[in-house]
Design an enzyme around this catalytic site. Structure first.
Site, short mmCIF file in Angstrom:
data_model
loop_
_atom_site.label_atom_id
_atom_site.label_comp_id
_atom_site.label_asym_id
_atom_site.label_seq_id
_atom_site.Cartn_x
_atom_site.Cartn_y
_atom_site.Cartn_z
N LEU A 1 38.66 44.66 44.13
CA LEU A 1 38.53 45.84 44.49
C LEU A 1 38.21 45.24 42.39
O LEU A 1 36.87 46.37 42.29
CB LEU A 1 39.59 46.86 44.05
CG LEU A 1 39.58 47.82 43.73
CD1 LEU A 1 38.96 49.11 44.32
CD2 LEU A 1 41.32 48.53 43.75
N ASP A 2 38.95 45.72 41.97
CA ASP A 2 38.94 45.99 39.84
C ASP A 2 39.76 44.30 39.70
O ASP A 2 40.73 43.80 39.96
CB ASP A 2 39.54 46.08 39.84
CG ASP A 2 39.57 46.67 38.06
OD1 ASP A 2 38.64 45.65 37.14
OD2 ASP A 2 40.32 47.41 37.54
N PRO A 3 38.95 43.18 39.82
CA PRO A 3 37.08 42.95 39.71
C PRO A 3 36.40 43.45 40.87
O PRO A 3 37.61 42.30 41.89
CB PRO A 3 36.80 41.47 38.91
CG PRO A 3 38.01 41.41 38.96
CD PRO A 3 39.21 42.06 39.35
N ASP B 1 34.05 47.93 41.49
CA ASP B 1 33.88 48.78 39.75
C ASP B 1 32.40 47.75 39.60
O ASP B 1 31.72 48.51 39.00
CB ASP B 1 35.29 47.94 39.03
CG ASP B 1 35.77 46.50 39.00
OD1 ASP B 1 34.89 45.91 39.75
OD2 ASP B 1 36.68 46.43 37.78
N ARG C 1 37.61 49.23 29.28
CA ARG C 1 38.71 49.52 30.36
C ARG C 1 39.73 48.58 30.66
O ARG C 1 40.15 48.66 29.93
CB ARG C 1 37.55 48.22 31.65
CG ARG C 1 36.22 47.64 31.57
CD ARG C 1 35.54 46.74 31.92
NE ARG C 1 36.61 45.85 33.02
CZ ARG C 1 36.26 45.72 34.34
NH1 ARG C 1 35.56 46.79 34.92
NH2 ARG C 1 37.21 45.11 35.18
#
Length: 752
Positions: A431-433, A436, A549
Site C-alpha cells: 500500500l505505502d509503499p 501510492d 509524504r
C-alpha cells in the site's frame, strides 16, 4: 440501559459470514436486537427479524429461527425415532434450544428424555425468546443436564433407545474423521438403538459428510445419510446422518406414522435418504461430477512454484490472489507450522511448511536456502530486516523475489549479485509503499503530458480503526506490535517546503502535526515521516517546491503521544528500578518523578510536566491516561526492563482490534498544478477503504493483493532483465495499476 449491538449486525442487517461456507453469506433484516451475551463457550445473540421471527445465533451462525426451525427439528428427531420399533428412552445432546425435545415428546412410546446441554446460556436465551420451542421442557418426562456430554454418556451405558446429537460443532472436520468421537454414543445405546447426528450441507461439505458416514459405519452396521431443507441454513439444506446398532434395521422405512408435524411425513422420511446424484457419487464412488468452473476448468500444462514467507494478516489475501491462477502451486512457510497451516487452510494447491527466515543457525539457514531454491519465486512478507537474508538465499537458488518493503541499503548492496544470478527482486509493492506509487506516477505523467507542472506534492496515508471502532484515547488500534507503531512516531522526518529542506527531530515530530482536510466527515491530522526529499526525483517532479509524504491520524492523537513522550512512557532505556511487583501507579510515579503514587499527586505532576494549553485538553489527556490505567493499582507487566516495552504490554489488550471490528485505510495524494497558461488546479487521488468485519482488513487487502499482482507479473516474464525493481516508472506502474483496478481496487481522482 444502553442500546444493544453485535458485530454481525450492521445497517439493520444480520450477516452470517463463516469460513465454513467461504464466499457466500446469509443476510436477514433485523427489527431489533433482543439479547447479547458471551458465555464461557459461545457468543449468544437473539434478534427479532423482519421475516423469520426471533432468531437465535451462536458464534455468528444461525442456530434456529421461529419460522423454519420445525423442518430441522422434526427431521433430526423423527428419522431415528420412527425407524425404531419401540423407543422409550431418548438422549438429546446439545439441543439447548429444545426444539428436538418438543418433537421427541410427540412419540407416545417415549417415557424418558434427557437433554444434555453444555452451555446454560443457550437454554436460558431459548426459554426467554423462543418460548414455543422450549415449552415442553417442563414436562415430567424431561430431565435437563447442564454439563459435559461425555460424562452424561459414560455414566449411562446401555441406557438409551435413541440418541440425537444436535451439536453445532458436528461439522468440525477434525471431529468428523475420527470414529472415537462416536464410540461413547454407541456404548450408551441399548441393543437395537438408533442415533442421529447433524451432517452439514451436501452442497458445501461433501467430503466431511463422507468422512462422517465412514466413521459411523466403522461403529454401526447400518449408517445412512439423509437431508432436509432449512431456508436459513447454509445453502438452504442440512444433512442428518442416521445409524443403528441393529444390522437388519431399515432406516429409510418409517415404522409408524406421525401426526402434528409441519414438515415430516412418511413419504418425506423415505425420500430424505434419496440423495442428489452429485452427492451420491461423492459419497458412494468418491467421484466429483459437479461442473468445473473458474480455475478448475482450466487444464494446466505449466506449473509455477511460489514460496510465501510470513504469517501476518497480509499473507492470506496475497495467497488467495496467487492461487487464483490454476498453474500456481503455493507453499506457505512460517516459523511455526501451525501458523502456516492456518493461512493455507481451504486454499487450493497450497501446502504449509516451517521455515525461519531470520535464523542464522546453519541447519535452519540450509532449510531456507533449500526451500527457496525449489521454487520459482519467493514472496518475502517477513520483517524488513530479514529481506537481505531471503535475497541472499534467492541469489544462491536463482529464485525471483517480491517484497512489499522499501529498497533498503542492504538490498541495494546485493544488486550486482542479483544481476549475476539472473533474478528479479521486485520491491515496494504493497500500500505505502506500493499503491501510492502507482497513482502518484499516473497523475504526474498525465500533468506533464499536458504541459503542466507539479508545484506542490503532498501524500498522506493512515491505517486507522473505522470511526465506530475508534473509541479509545488515541483513536487508534494496533494490528501489529504497538512497539513498532510507537517507535515510528519518534523518528526524525525530512521534507521540502517552498524550496527549502526542513528537518524535524523525532522529539518534535508530533508538535508539527496539523489538521488535514480530506472530507467534512473526518477530522484528520497529518505529520511527515521518513525522508520525503528523494521523491522529487523518484516521481520526476524537479519543479516541485514542496514535497511532503507522511501519516494520517484522527484529531487528538499527536497531543496524546506528546504527553506520553513528556511523561517518559516511551523511553527505551533500561531502568534499574523497573521490576516485577510494581503497580502502574508506582511505575508512573518513578517515570515522572512524583513524590508519591497517589492518583491526585500523579495527576498534579502530569499537569505540571505537560502544561496543557486548555483545561479541556487537560481533562481529555488525563481521562485517557486513567482509561489506560497508568494511575491504577494494577500490577505492571515489566518487559525488557524499560518503560516503552512495559507500556506496550499495557496497550496490547486494550487497543487491539476485537472480533467483528473493521479498519479504515485512508490515502490521499494532493497535487498543486500550474498549467502552461498560468492557470492552477488542485488534483487529488484518494483511497477510503474499509475492512470486512468478519474478513480481511482493508490494510491486509491493499498490501497483500498488490503484492500478489506483482508476483504474477514476475512469473509471467514481465521483467525482461534481472535486477532490483520498484514501481517508480510508468511502464511498471500502469499495467500493475490496471490489474489492481480490475480487482475493484484503487484511488479516485478529483480536480478541486
Amino acid at each position: 440501559m444502553p442500546p444493544l449491538h453485535h458485530r454481525t449486525i450492521s445497517d439493520g442487517w444480520f450477516r452470517e459470514i463463516s469460513s465454513r461456507w467461504r464466499g457466500q453469506a446469509l443476510n436477514l433484516k433485523v427489527n431489533r436486537i433482543l439479547h447479547t451475551e458471551r458465555s464461557d463457550l459461545h457468543d449468544v445473540l437473539v434478534f427479532e427479524s423482519q421475516t423469520y421471527g426471533n432468531v437465535l445465533v451462536l458464534d455468528g451462525v444461525v442456530r434456529c429461527t421461529e419460522r423454519d426451525e420445525f423442518s430441522y427439528h422434526e427431521m433430526i428427531a423423527h428419522l431415528p425415532l420412527t425407524a425404531h420399533p419401540n423407543p422409550k428412552t431418548v438422549l438429546i445432546v446439545e439441543g439447548g434450544d429444545a426444539g428436538v425435545v418438543r418433537e421427541v415428546l410427540k412419540h407416545p412410546t417415549v417415557e424418558s428424555v434427557v437433554l444434555c446441554e453444555v452451555d446454560e446460556a443457550i437454554l436460558r436465551a431459548s426459554k426467554a425468546y423462543l418460548p414455543h420451542v422450549t415449552s415442553l421442557l417442563s414436562d415430567s418426562r424431561v430431565t435437563v443436564h447442564i454439563g459435559d456430554e461425555l460424562k452424561c454418556l459414560e455414566s449411562n451405558p446401555l441406557t438409551y433407545d435413541v440418541i440425537i446429537r444436535d451439536s453445532s460443532d458436528s461439522g468440525d472436520p477434525a471431529k468428523l474423521s475420527h470414529e472415537s468421537v462416536y464410540e461413547p454414543f454407541r456404548h450408551a445405546l441399548r441393543t437395537g438403538g438408533n442415533i442421529s447426528t447433524r451432517a452439514e450441507c451436501l452442497w458445501l461439505h461433501r467430503e466431511e459428510i463422507r468422512d462422517l458416514r465412514n466413521a459411523m459405519r466403522s461403529l454401526f452396521p447400518v449408517a445412512e445419510c439423509a437431508f432436509t431443507t432449512v431456508p436459513t441454513y447454509p445453502s438452504g439444506q442440512i444433512g442428518v446422518l442416521v445409524a443403528s446398532i441393529e444390522p437388519s434395521r431399515t432406516l429409510h422405512q418409517p415404522l409408524r406414522t406421525m401426526a402434528d408435524t409441519r414438515y415430516y411425513n412418511a413419504d418425506v422420511h423415505r425420500n430424505a435418504f434419496v440423495l442428489p446424484e452429485f452427492a451420491r457419487m461423492m459419497l458412494d464412488e468418491g467421484s466429483d461430477i459437479r461442473p468445473r468452473i473458474g480455475a478448475d476448468a482450466i487444464d494446466v500444462t505449466t506449473k509455477k512454484r511460489v514460496l510465501l514467507l510470513g504469517s501476518g494478516a497480509v499473507a492470506r489475501p496475497c495467497a488467495e490472489y496467487v492461487v487464483r491462477k490454476p498453474g500456481n502451486r503455493l507453499t506457505i512457510a512460517c516459523r511455526t507450522l501451525s501458523s502456516a497451516e492456518a493461512i493455507a487452510r481451504d486454499l487450493r494447491n497450497s501446502t504449509a511448511l516451517s521455515l525461519d527466515a531470520g535464523s542464522e543457525q546453519p541447519e535452519k539457514r540450509d532449510a531456507l536456502e533449500k526451500a527457496i531454491a525449489e521454487h520459482d519465486i519467493v514472496i518475502s512478507l517477513v520483517p524488513h530486516t530479514y529481506h537481505a537474508n531471503v535475497i541472499k538465499a534467492a541469489i544462491k537458488g536463482k529464485t525471483n523475489v517480491v517484497t512489499t518493503s522499501y529498497i533498503s541499503p542492504s538490498i541495494r548492496a546485493l544488486e550486482d549479485e542479483i544481476k549475476q544470478a539472473g533474478i528479479v527482486v521486485m520491491n515496494e509493492i504493497g500500500l505505502d509503499p506500493g499503491v501510492d506509487h502507482l497513482y502518484a506516477i499516473k497523475v504526474v505523467d498525465e500533468v506533464h503530458a499536458k504541459g503542466g507542472k507539479i508545484k506542490e506534492f503532498y501524500s498522506f496515508c493512515g491505517g486507522l480503526p473505522a470511526p465506530e471502532c475508534s473509541g479509545n484515547p488515541l483513536g487508534y488500534k494496533f494490528s501489529w506490535s504497538p512497539r513498532g507503531n510507537l517507535l515510528v512516531l519518534l523518528n526524525s522526518a525530512t521534507y521540502l517546503a517552498h524550496g527549502a529542506q526542513v528537518d524535524v527531530p523525532g522529539k518534535d515530530l508530533m508538535s508539527i502535526a496539523r489538521p488535514y482536510f480530506i472530507t467534512p466527515a473526518f477530522a484528520y491530522v497529518a505529520f511527515p515521516n521518513r525522508n520525503s526529499v528523494p521523491f522529487r526525483e523518484i516521481y520526476g517532479i524537479p519543479e516541485a517546491k514542496t514535497v511532503m509524504r507522511g501519516s494520517l491520524r484522527y484529531q487528538g492523537f499527536p497531543d496524546f503521544v506528546k504527553a506520553l513522550v513528556a511523561l517518559n512512557l516511551l523511553d527505551m532505556e533500561k531502568k534499574s528500578w523497573l521490576h516485577e511487583g510494581l503497580t502502574w501507579a508506582e511505575v508512573t510515579q518513578h517515570a515522572i518523578g512524583a513524590s508519591n503514587a497517589n492518583e491526585s499527586t500523579l495527576v498534579a505532576r502530569v499537569k505540571e510536566i505537560c502544561r496543557f494549553p486548555t483545561e479541556e485538553e487537560s481533562r481529555r489527556i488525563i481521562s485517557g491516561l486513567k482509561w489506560i490505567g497508568v494511575f491504577s493499582s494494577d500490577k505492571a507487566q515489566v518487559r525488557d526492563g524499560n518503560l516503552l516495552d512495559t507500556f506496550c504490554a499495557r496497550l496490547e489488550p486494550l487497543m487491539r482490534f476485537e472480533e467483528g471490528e473493521r479498519d479504515l485505510v485512508i490515502l490521499q495524494h494532493k497535487f498543486a498544478v500550474e498549467w502552461s497558461d498560468g492557470s492552477q488546479d488542485t488534483i487529488t487521488s484518494t483511497l477510503e477503504a474499509y475492512g470486512e468485519p468478519s474478513g480481511h482488513s482493508a490494510m491486509a487487502r491493499y498490501v497483500g493483493i498488490p503484492c500478489g499482482i506483482a508476483v504474477q507479473f514476475v512469473l509471467n516474464g514481465f521483467f525482461r532483465e534481472p535486477g532490483i525493481y520498484a514501481p517508480h516508472h510508468k511502464d511498471i506502474c500502469d499495467p500493475i495499476r490496471r490489474e489492481l483496478e480490475a480487482q475493484g481496487m484503487g484511488l479516485v481522482e478529483q480536480v478541486l
